[in-house]
Design an enzyme around this catalytic site. Structure first.
Site, short mmCIF file in Angstrom:
data_model
loop_
_atom_site.label_atom_id
_atom_site.label_comp_id
_atom_site.label_asym_id
_atom_site.label_seq_id
_atom_site.Cartn_x
_atom_site.Cartn_y
_atom_site.Cartn_z
N HIS A 31 0.83 -1.21 0.00
CA HIS A 31 0.00 0.00 0.00
C HIS A 31 0.86 1.25 0.00
O HIS A 31 1.59 1.51 0.94
CB HIS A 31 -0.93 0.01 1.22
CG HIS A 31 -1.87 -1.15 1.23
ND1 HIS A 31 -1.59 -2.33 1.87
CD2 HIS A 31 -3.09 -1.32 0.66
CE1 HIS A 31 -2.60 -3.17 1.70
NE2 HIS A 31 -3.52 -2.58 0.97
N HIS A 38 -4.65 -6.29 -5.84
CA HIS A 38 -4.47 -7.44 -4.96
C HIS A 38 -5.79 -7.88 -4.36
O HIS A 38 -6.80 -7.19 -4.45
CB HIS A 38 -3.43 -7.14 -3.87
CG HIS A 38 -3.79 -6.01 -2.97
ND1 HIS A 38 -3.62 -4.68 -3.31
CD2 HIS A 38 -4.33 -6.00 -1.73
CE1 HIS A 38 -4.03 -3.91 -2.32
NE2 HIS A 38 -4.48 -4.69 -1.35
N CYS A 73 -12.43 -5.82 7.45
CA CYS A 73 -11.78 -5.89 6.15
C CYS A 73 -10.44 -6.58 6.34
O CYS A 73 -9.89 -6.58 7.43
CB CYS A 73 -11.51 -4.49 5.58
SG CYS A 73 -12.95 -3.47 5.38
N HIS A 75 -7.12 -9.16 4.16
CA HIS A 75 -6.51 -9.77 2.99
C HIS A 75 -6.31 -11.27 3.22
O HIS A 75 -5.67 -11.64 4.21
CB HIS A 75 -5.14 -9.15 2.71
CG HIS A 75 -5.19 -7.68 2.48
ND1 HIS A 75 -5.15 -6.77 3.51
CD2 HIS A 75 -5.28 -6.96 1.34
CE1 HIS A 75 -5.21 -5.54 3.01
NE2 HIS A 75 -5.31 -5.63 1.71
N GLU A 93 -9.54 -9.41 14.94
CA GLU A 93 -9.83 -7.98 15.10
C GLU A 93 -10.92 -7.69 16.13
O GLU A 93 -10.87 -6.67 16.80
CB GLU A 93 -10.26 -7.36 13.76
CG GLU A 93 -9.15 -7.24 12.77
CD GLU A 93 -9.57 -6.46 11.53
OE1 GLU A 93 -10.60 -5.76 11.56
OE2 GLU A 93 -8.83 -6.55 10.53
N TYR A 110 -12.54 -2.20 -6.37
CA TYR A 110 -12.53 -0.74 -6.24
C TYR A 110 -11.09 -0.23 -6.19
O TYR A 110 -10.14 -0.97 -5.96
CB TYR A 110 -13.28 -0.29 -4.99
CG TYR A 110 -12.49 -0.48 -3.71
CD1 TYR A 110 -11.81 0.58 -3.13
CD2 TYR A 110 -12.40 -1.72 -3.12
CE1 TYR A 110 -11.06 0.40 -1.98
CE2 TYR A 110 -11.66 -1.91 -1.98
CZ TYR A 110 -10.99 -0.85 -1.41
OH TYR A 110 -10.25 -1.03 -0.28
N GLU A 119 -5.69 2.23 -2.31
CA GLU A 119 -6.20 0.87 -2.23
C GLU A 119 -6.64 0.50 -3.64
O GLU A 119 -7.27 1.31 -4.33
CB GLU A 119 -7.39 0.76 -1.28
CG GLU A 119 -7.03 0.79 0.18
CD GLU A 119 -6.46 -0.53 0.70
OE1 GLU A 119 -6.07 -1.41 -0.11
OE2 GLU A 119 -6.36 -0.67 1.92
N GLU A 121 -8.18 -3.05 -5.07
CA GLU A 121 -8.45 -4.41 -4.62
C GLU A 121 -9.63 -5.07 -5.34
O GLU A 121 -10.62 -4.42 -5.65
CB GLU A 121 -8.79 -4.40 -3.12
CG GLU A 121 -7.66 -3.89 -2.27
CD GLU A 121 -8.00 -3.80 -0.79
OE1 GLU A 121 -7.07 -3.85 0.02
OE2 GLU A 121 -9.20 -3.69 -0.45
N TRP A 166 -14.74 2.28 0.16
CA TRP A 166 -15.15 0.94 -0.27
C TRP A 166 -16.53 0.60 0.31
O TRP A 166 -17.36 0.02 -0.39
CB TRP A 166 -14.12 -0.12 0.09
CG TRP A 166 -13.81 -0.25 1.55
CD1 TRP A 166 -14.44 -1.04 2.47
CD2 TRP A 166 -12.78 0.43 2.26
NE1 TRP A 166 -13.88 -0.88 3.70
CE2 TRP A 166 -12.84 0.01 3.61
CE3 TRP A 166 -11.79 1.35 1.90
CZ2 TRP A 166 -11.98 0.48 4.59
CZ3 TRP A 166 -10.93 1.81 2.87
CH2 TRP A 166 -11.03 1.38 4.20
#
Length: 190
Positions: A31, A38, A73, A75, A93, A110, A119, A121, A166
């Protein structure tokens, strides 16, 4: 994830423009001002009353610090199924377990920039249920509150919305497809 001298290094899956995996990179190096395409994910967690768990990103996060957004959110790591990544990150989280995990927007993608960080992704969007009280990891989440879906929609679609970009786009796509109403078992007229 890989390990370098005992430290865990989170990796992301790089993608070609058509969404095909083409490599991996350390998350910390991906980032920036120009970010390679990604794989990511977003999740919206609802309780039995149909309220959405809304989170505020930690103030020291490099991307969108302090911004209110959807529940979680993250990855997927190399070789990790996005649904498994959702379950992992909700636990890490927020200390909650996802029930009824449902893929709502498999092809959501987006691109957005904020304070010099981009971002970019392919970000499948999931819906889940949980009635657990969240226990936020302060390095990831500054605050977590339950809000009505209608209140979140109003905040995300307001002309000067302060919700993450997003989530703004995802809310519009979720509404257009009737995904949340179907997931919650209510009609659009309710």
């Amino acid at each position: 994830m890989s390990s370098l001298d005992g430290a865990v290094v989170e990796q992301v899956v790089l993608l070609t423009p058509d969404g095909t995996p083409c490599g991996v990179a350390d998350k910390a190096s991906v980032h920036g001002e120009v970010t390679p395409y990604h794989l990511a994910f977003s999740c919206y967690v609802f309780d039995r009353d149909g309220r959405l768990l809304v989170t505020r990103r930690a103030l020291d996060k490099p991307t969108w610090p302090g911004v209110w957004t959807n529940s979680c959110c993250g990855h997927p790591g190399p070789g990790e199924d996005p649904a498994a990544a959702v379950v992992r990150r909700l636990d890490q989280e927020l200390g909650i377990t996802a029930e009824d995990l449902t893929l709502a927007l498999p092809d959501f993608s987006y691109r957005a920039s904020f304070r010099g960080v981009e971002e970019y992704e392919l970000c499948p969007v999931f819906l889940a249920r949980s009635d657990a009280a969240p226990v936020p990891d302060p390095s990831e989440v500054a605050d977590a509150v339950w809000r009505s879906w209608d209140d979140f929609v109003a905040a995300a679609t307001a002309p000067e919305s302060q919700i993450s970009p997003w989530a703004q786009e995802q809310v519009r796509a979720l509404i257009a497809g009737g995904h949340v109403e179907t997931f919650l078992g209510r009609s659009r007229e309710d």
